[in-house]
Design a protein around this motif. Sequence first.
Motif, short mmCIF file in Angstrom:
data_model
loop_
_atom_site.label_atom_id
_atom_site.label_comp_id
_atom_site.label_asym_id
_atom_site.label_seq_id
_atom_site.Cartn_x
_atom_site.Cartn_y
_atom_site.Cartn_z
N GLU A 192 0.75 -1.19 -0.15
CA GLU A 192 0.00 0.18 -0.15
C GLU A 192 0.90 1.11 0.24
OE1 GLU A 192 -3.16 -0.07 3.22
OE2 GLU A 192 -3.01 -1.84 3.20
N PRO A 193 0.65 1.69 -0.67
CA PRO A 193 1.07 3.91 -1.06
C PRO A 193 1.66 3.97 0.60
CG PRO A 193 -0.67 4.14 -2.34
CD PRO A 193 -0.62 2.06 -1.86
N THR A 194 2.55 4.54 1.60
CA THR A 194 2.31 5.46 2.18
C THR A 194 1.83 6.79 2.44
OG1 THR A 194 4.66 6.35 2.01
CG2 THR A 194 4.52 4.00 3.37
N ILE A 195 0.89 7.58 3.30
CA ILE A 195 1.37 8.53 3.18
C ILE A 195 1.30 9.40 3.98
CG2 ILE A 195 -0.85 10.33 4.04
CD1 ILE A 195 -2.41 7.30 4.19
N LYS A 196 2.48 10.49 2.55
CA LYS A 196 2.79 11.02 3.33
C LYS A 196 2.82 13.13 4.45
CE LYS A 196 6.02 11.21 -0.28
NZ LYS A 196 6.86 11.75 -1.67
N SER A 197 3.01 12.54 5.77
CA SER A 197 2.44 13.63 6.16
C SER A 197 2.79 15.24 5.36
CB SER A 197 3.20 13.19 7.68
OG SER A 197 4.23 13.49 8.03
N HIS A 198 4.37 14.69 5.32
CA HIS A 198 4.23 16.57 4.84
C HIS A 198 5.23 16.74 3.36
CE1 HIS A 198 8.20 14.76 6.52
NE2 HIS A 198 9.01 15.66 5.30
N GLU A 199 4.80 17.44 2.53
CA GLU A 199 5.54 18.03 1.37
C GLU A 199 6.95 17.91 1.41
OE1 GLU A 199 5.11 21.08 -2.10
OE2 GLU A 199 3.33 20.35 -0.96
#
Length: 96
Positions: A7-14
């Motif tokens: 599953e793709p990881t969700i980035k908490s910041h850009e």
Amino acid sequence: MYEQNHEPTIKSHEVVGVDLGVKELATLSMGVVFPNPKHYKSHQAKLKRLSRVLARKVKGSGNRQKAKVQLGKHHAKIANRAKKYSASNHYLYQIR
């Protein structure tokens, strides 16, 4: 053989790239440009004049000491402006 589901990881910041340079102080990958104020270059004429004044004074005289103090104060003023500018742009390193 077996299969794994990723599953793709969700980035908490850009993520932002920073290019530090001479012509421009910094350029971000988002397109934001921070100009380089060039503190030394803009005050170079006054430093040159104060250095000449100091060089023409007689060694050991009171007027030479005054000129030396004046030149030192101007050098400190330039350094303080550069430090203040970099401190006021500290958010450059904390972009989210």
